[in-house]
Design a protein around this motif. Sequence first.
Motif, PDB file in Angstrom:
ATOM      1  N   VAL A  91       5.025 -10.932  -1.725  1.00  0.00           N
ATOM      2  CA  VAL A  91       5.108 -10.864  -3.180  1.00  0.00           C
ATOM      3  C   VAL A  91       3.950 -10.046  -3.752  1.00  0.00           C
ATOM      4  O   VAL A  91       4.132  -9.201  -4.630  1.00  0.00           O
ATOM      5  N   LEU A  92       2.737 -10.273  -3.187  1.00  0.00           N
ATOM      6  CA  LEU A  92       1.574  -9.514  -3.670  1.00  0.00           C
ATOM      7  C   LEU A  92       1.811  -8.029  -3.483  1.00  0.00           C
ATOM      8  O   LEU A  92       1.532  -7.224  -4.368  1.00  0.00           O
ATOM      9  N   GLY A  93       2.339  -7.664  -2.317  1.00  0.00           N
ATOM     10  CA  GLY A  93       2.635  -6.260  -2.034  1.00  0.00           C
ATOM     11  C   GLY A  93       3.625  -5.718  -3.051  1.00  0.00           C
ATOM     12  O   GLY A  93       3.446  -4.613  -3.590  1.00  0.00           O
ATOM     13  N   LEU A  94       4.622  -6.515  -3.324  1.00  0.00           N
ATOM     14  CA  LEU A  94       5.664  -6.098  -4.251  1.00  0.00           C
ATOM     15  C   LEU A  94       5.078  -5.861  -5.641  1.00  0.00           C
ATOM     16  O   LEU A  94       5.387  -4.883  -6.306  1.00  0.00           O
ATOM     17  N   LEU A  95       4.156  -6.763  -6.044  1.00  0.00           N
ATOM     18  CA  LEU A  95       3.552  -6.638  -7.376  1.00  0.00           C
ATOM     19  C   LEU A  95       2.688  -5.391  -7.468  1.00  0.00           C
ATOM     20  O   LEU A  95       2.556  -4.794  -8.525  1.00  0.00           O
ATOM     21  N   ARG A  96       2.119  -5.013  -6.317  1.00  0.00           N
ATOM     22  CA  ARG A  96       1.325  -3.781  -6.314  1.00  0.00           C
ATOM     23  C   ARG A  96       2.225  -2.557  -6.247  1.00  0.00           C
ATOM     24  O   ARG A  96       1.758  -1.443  -6.161  1.00  0.00           O
ATOM     25  N   GLY A  97       3.539  -2.778  -6.232  1.00  0.00           N
ATOM     26  CA  GLY A  97       4.470  -1.657  -6.173  1.00  0.00           C
ATOM     27  C   GLY A  97       4.737  -1.155  -4.770  1.00  0.00           C
ATOM     28  O   GLY A  97       5.305  -0.084  -4.580  1.00  0.00           O
ATOM     29  N   GLU A  98       4.319  -1.930  -3.754  1.00  0.00           N
ATOM     30  CA  GLU A  98       4.602  -1.496  -2.389  1.00  0.00           C
ATOM     31  C   GLU A  98       5.901  -2.148  -1.947  1.00  0.00           C
ATOM     32  O   GLU A  98       5.949  -3.337  -1.676  1.00  0.00           O
ATOM     33  N   LEU A  99       6.930  -1.345  -1.880  1.00  0.00           N
ATOM     34  CA  LEU A  99       8.198  -1.908  -1.448  1.00  0.00           C
ATOM     35  C   LEU A  99       8.216  -2.125   0.055  1.00  0.00           C
ATOM     36  O   LEU A  99       9.000  -2.893   0.568  1.00  0.00           O
ATOM     37  N   GLY A 100       7.342  -1.401   0.735  1.00  0.00           N
ATOM     38  CA  GLY A 100       7.235  -1.604   2.171  1.00  0.00           C
ATOM     39  C   GLY A 100       8.308  -0.877   2.958  1.00  0.00           C
ATOM     40  O   GLY A 100       9.033  -0.034   2.436  1.00  0.00           O
ATOM     41  N   PHE A 101       8.373  -1.230   4.243  1.00  0.00           N
ATOM     42  CA  PHE A 101       9.230  -0.508   5.166  1.00  0.00           C
ATOM     43  C   PHE A 101      10.338  -1.403   5.686  1.00  0.00           C
ATOM     44  O   PHE A 101      10.224  -2.620   5.714  1.00  0.00           O
ATOM     45  N   SER A 102      11.397  -0.757   6.106  1.00  0.00           N
ATOM     46  CA  SER A 102      12.451  -1.474   6.814  1.00  0.00           C
ATOM     47  C   SER A 102      12.094  -1.471   8.295  1.00  0.00           C
ATOM     48  O   SER A 102      11.830  -0.423   8.870  1.00  0.00           O
ATOM     49  N   ARG A 103      12.058  -2.666   8.870  1.00  0.00           N
ATOM     50  CA  ARG A 103      11.702  -2.737  10.281  1.00  0.00           C
ATOM     51  C   ARG A 103      12.815  -2.136  11.149  1.00  0.00           C
ATOM     52  O   ARG A 103      12.586  -1.458  12.126  1.00  0.00           O
ATOM     53  N   LEU A 104      14.034  -2.391  10.731  1.00  0.00           N
ATOM     54  CA  LEU A 104      15.192  -1.991  11.518  1.00  0.00           C
ATOM     55  C   LEU A 104      15.362  -0.480  11.536  1.00  0.00           C
ATOM     56  O   LEU A 104      15.642   0.122  12.568  1.00  0.00           O
ATOM     57  N   MET A 157      21.327  -9.685  10.204  1.00  0.00           N
ATOM     58  CA  MET A 157      21.561  -9.847  11.632  1.00  0.00           C
ATOM     59  C   MET A 157      20.414  -9.279  12.459  1.00  0.00           C
ATOM     60  O   MET A 157      20.145  -9.735  13.556  1.00  0.00           O
ATOM     61  N   GLY A 158      19.773  -8.246  11.947  1.00  0.00           N
ATOM     62  CA  GLY A 158      18.709  -7.589  12.698  1.00  0.00           C
ATOM     63  C   GLY A 158      17.327  -8.116  12.337  1.00  0.00           C
ATOM     64  O   GLY A 158      16.326  -7.539  12.734  1.00  0.00           O
ATOM     65  N   ASN A 159      17.274  -9.199  11.579  1.00  0.00           N
ATOM     66  CA  ASN A 159      16.008  -9.811  11.204  1.00  0.00           C
ATOM     67  C   ASN A 159      15.050  -8.838  10.536  1.00  0.00           C
ATOM     68  O   ASN A 159      13.875  -8.766  10.853  1.00  0.00           O
ATOM     69  N   ASP A 160      15.583  -8.042   9.625  1.00  0.00           N
ATOM     70  CA  ASP A 160      14.753  -7.117   8.875  1.00  0.00           C
ATOM     71  C   ASP A 160      14.459  -7.761   7.514  1.00  0.00           C
ATOM     72  O   ASP A 160      15.117  -7.489   6.522  1.00  0.00           O
ATOM     73  N   TYR A 161      13.456  -8.660   7.531  1.00  0.00           N
ATOM     74  CA  TYR A 161      13.102  -9.444   6.346  1.00  0.00           C
ATOM     75  C   TYR A 161      13.074  -8.638   5.071  1.00  0.00           C
ATOM     76  O   TYR A 161      13.733  -8.930   4.108  1.00  0.00           O
ATOM     77  N   ASN A 162      12.228  -7.634   5.100  1.00  0.00           N
ATOM     78  CA  ASN A 162      11.929  -6.905   3.886  1.00  0.00           C
ATOM     79  C   ASN A 162      13.182  -6.250   3.330  1.00  0.00           C
ATOM     80  O   ASN A 162      13.493  -6.366   2.151  1.00  0.00           O
ATOM     81  N   LEU A 163      13.922  -5.597   4.207  1.00  0.00           N
ATOM     82  CA  LEU A 163      15.140  -4.928   3.773  1.00  0.00           C
ATOM     83  C   LEU A 163      16.155  -5.946   3.267  1.00  0.00           C
ATOM     84  O   LEU A 163      16.739  -5.775   2.194  1.00  0.00           O
ATOM     85  N   ALA A 164      16.348  -7.008   4.027  1.00  0.00           N
ATOM     86  CA  ALA A 164      17.348  -8.000   3.648  1.00  0.00           C
ATOM     87  C   ALA A 164      17.014  -8.583   2.276  1.00  0.00           C
ATOM     88  O   ALA A 164      17.866  -8.691   1.398  1.00  0.00           O
TER      89      ALA A 164
END
Lengths: 307, 556, 275
Positions: A67-80, A268-275
């Motif tokens: 959530v902190l990352g998100l608030l800083r505007g970091e959408l992050g990466f898809s692991r998958l 299914m691929g356990n990609d938290y951030n993307l899901a």
Amino acid sequence: MAARLPQIALTLVLLSLAAWFAIGLMPGDPASLAMMADPKLTPADVERLRALHGLDQPLLARYGAWVLGLLRGELGFSRLFAQPVWMVLWPALLSTLVLVGMAVALAAVIGVALGALAAMRPRLAPLVDGLALLGQAVPSFWLGILFIIFFAVQLGWLPAGGLPEPGSSSLPFLVLPVATIAFGQLAGYARHATAALGAELQKPFITSIRARGAGEARVVWRHALPNAAVPLLTLLALDAGALVSGALVTETLFARPGMGKLLYDAVMGNDYNLALLALLLVALATMLATLAADLAQLWLDPRIETR
Amino acid sequence: MGHAWRRAILASLVPLGLTLPAAAQAPRDRLTIGLAQYPSTFHPNIEAMAAKSYILGFARRPLTAYDADWKLTCLACERLPTLENGDAVLERTPDGKDGIRLTYRIREGERWADGTPVSADDLRFAWEAGRSFETGFGGAEFYRSAYELIVVDARTVTLRLDKVTYDFAAMGDFQPLPSRIERPRWQSDPKTYRSRTAYDTETTNPGLWNGPYRVTAVQPGAGVTLERNAHWTGPAPAFERIAIRTVENSAALEAQLLAGQLDMVAGELGLPLEQAVALQRRTGDRFRVEYVPGLTYEHIDLKLDNPILADRRVRQALLYGADRAQIVERLYQGRQEVAAGGVHPRDPIYEADVPRYAFDPARAAALLEEAGWKPGPDGIRRNAAGEKLSFEFMTTAGNRAREQVQQVLAGMWRAIGVEARIRNEPPRVFFAETVSRRRFDALAMFAWVSSPENVPRSLFHSDEIPRAERNWSGQNYTGYRDAEVDRLIEAIPVELDPAKRRPMWAALQRKLATDLPALPLWHRSDAHVWPRWLEGIRPTGHQNYSSLWVTEWRVR
Amino acid sequence: MTRLRLGLFLLVLLASAAVAAPWLAGLLGRDPLAPDLFARYAPPGAGFPLGADELGRDLLLRLFFGARVSLGVGLAAALAATLLGTAIGLLAAWRGGWVDALLMRLADGLLALPALPILVLLAAIDPARFGLPRGEAMTDMIRITTILVLFGWVGVARLARAGAITILASDYVRAARALGVSEARLLLRHVLPGLRAPVAVAGALAVAGAILAESVLSFLGLGIQPPAPSWGNMLANAQEAVFEAPLAALWPGLAILAAVAGCSLVADGLSRARR
């Protein structure tokens, strides 16, 4: 109305928390997936992998960091997909919006036309009813397969699925999937249009317009329909929202990458951030669509009070 | 109005109707291939995945690969290091272990598609990135063992390994990575390199590709377009462009093939065997269908801690009671062979003389009687304590081919008085939890993908039984432990003389076929579907796919 | 009323198929679960009235047994969703205020939440831990029903709430309150009966929705597990071999169609009868 936006925000927060735990409780973290791909990983390697992915942290701490990352505007990466989440989400969302948008528009236009027809010519009403019933009752993947067999394999008129080569027209590739979705949605519009128009046409002001000698078509299109449009609009918004994630089956069948497919793969691929982001995006889309419908309702029919 | 409408519809459909067949008639300078999976990354070293291996086969040149005859060959290197030619030298490592020194020279004329020569520095970068664990490359064991890399000249490197195995010359996934493009990205932060690599952020950059083709367009989830690499110096491939289209649903894949949108379906990752057999029967000679036995080994892991299955006689009875030949004949029209064990018949180490368990229900019944299981009132056997001969039979939900086999097997076992209760789970749950943490109760059906002369250490060595203390690593899910098998598994890899390895391999296969920790079903056949006008594809049946030899593909 | 009758007729027909399944099995002398590799995709005819499926099992017989599963899931899910939805709708309307707001936002949230992650999660739970038999069709039915109820109550709750608000604001409820009728009695005797019609319609539609949802779950491989037949998993299996044996896909498709159409007709008939 103004209270709705904070409510939407709160719902999103709760939703993300619920989804985080739902995914977190599912078996198989990225480390165990890596383990299956490479049986030669040693126990120490697995330990390091867990630390690398932050999996040694408790679930709630990881949520906080996310959530902190998100608030800083970091959408992050898809692991998958090993890419920034946005680069994965954006094309999928676009593709689904085009598909669903066209399908819902088509369903609404044809559905309302059929409904109007049934309201104007009561003799045709059973026919329209039957068609609507059929549309509601046919499982969509079954219909999709029938379309593919008939129009693509037997007749060869349309592609059986997939996307066009970059640069060529995408229209032929949209016809069958749009038709598949639209056929299923048709029923709702036809029914609502029939009912609403039927009710409108009974009203005194219509009778007076008729008495002034206006043609029946004019009566329906110019006078009755605008008034009947309010509930239809709500239906439209709800449909569009639900279909963004519900297009999974159609997307799978016609080999079109989209939100439904992406969400499924991410879970299914356990990609938290993307899901999670895909989930929130879909939820946001649904809620905004509902909000838009309510606003439109207010604008079309100022009699409705807001609470 | 009605007429005008109909004409409008016809007018809009006619051009579409013409475009599809017309595309198929065009000069054959392009090929469209259907594939059942889309790769999640294009980086050669991150995440092993069949779809990626297939696509990269056109666009990348690894150092070494196994060819269609299952022999190790050089692709990007000049010759394989052997002890005889002096490129491989046995030595001691600095800390006194047995080690080896291997020298590879990159083939003359190997170039990236932007014209830069493939250099020793590209190998050095691949080694450096792989050595540092946080990069997250696959094959961690290799990089741990390759403790030093020496750049000899612009095209030559020497690797030092602290482990000597007979397959030392096979470099597998260790292959040149374009250092010029990738090193700066990696250096700035190795931990996040995985999501910043040019292979995924600028997939169409020609500098990433050194095969006969390069990737020129990517449609995420839908397909990849490949065009000729202008700087390729090997034999010229036949097609100007190769388009690869992903269709995951197999009925849809078949439909696109029948509709003429696809020229061929890759056998490595294409139609399920059963479907291909039916397709061939229906379409006659419209396509060429070739069935190639591959290294995907379908089997049933038996949990040996289960008291019923702990008895070897019960395990053998299960195999005697399963008419595998009948299943292969009826479901696959005999296009796939019943397996005697995990080693493929084309593998040079294959041993034919092992117990084979042809269908023999009488023998199965006798073995069960002997083990104390007598027929009960409902047809299910019971032991002296009155317990039923009943257990759970699991596999991956949604894999219809497996679910079919599972139901047939359960039916066959019921006939010999054994009750197999089916309980399936989605693959993610099944593999990540149930199987890998040994939470299944009795039977688990799935497949292993191996490589030629693969030592099954992780499958059968007693150290490899997954346990919480070991972070659940290891794949000996059955819980098999046998001192003799442990000894063979340790001795085989370090025995450099093939003649001496042979009897050890035979002993290992015989022992496993007798003990049956896992019931062998078959080595899956890949069904390659090609158009009549295409020739020269040689399916390999192993992890180095036919696409690596695309320059041999020809239009008739 | 013809719609209602037609719909009920369809549903009764399908339900009697479910009831008659064991009888048909006796008549045909076959087992709906036992594979027969020699009869794969047998054409309709003597031994197999509608032909055989991919494992040589009688299609008609499996359709009959499938009716038990599909209708069972549909009815159970609809019933539970209707009860839960009505209760929640009633509560929201009666208490109003923050209870109402909370429940309705929960409903919004559920509408926006894709069911998939939860389904996978439920598939991962070991049924033995809840005392359910493993590897039984019943367990799958409970799992799927749970999911459908979890998401299905929302629609009913909204309808029930809207209806209850209108009734609670009516003069005669005010009069009843003035007369000192207890709140519980008020809700049970006066409000609830007024909700019967809209709730019945929603319930009938929920049955239809549940049957369709089961088929979609089967398409994704998350539905009823083999060997038990459901119309959904029969259809999903058949679609894989649709070029080989198109008829195998036709029959379960028609069964679903008939069931869903029956429910819609009943819903339609009910709502018209109300007017």
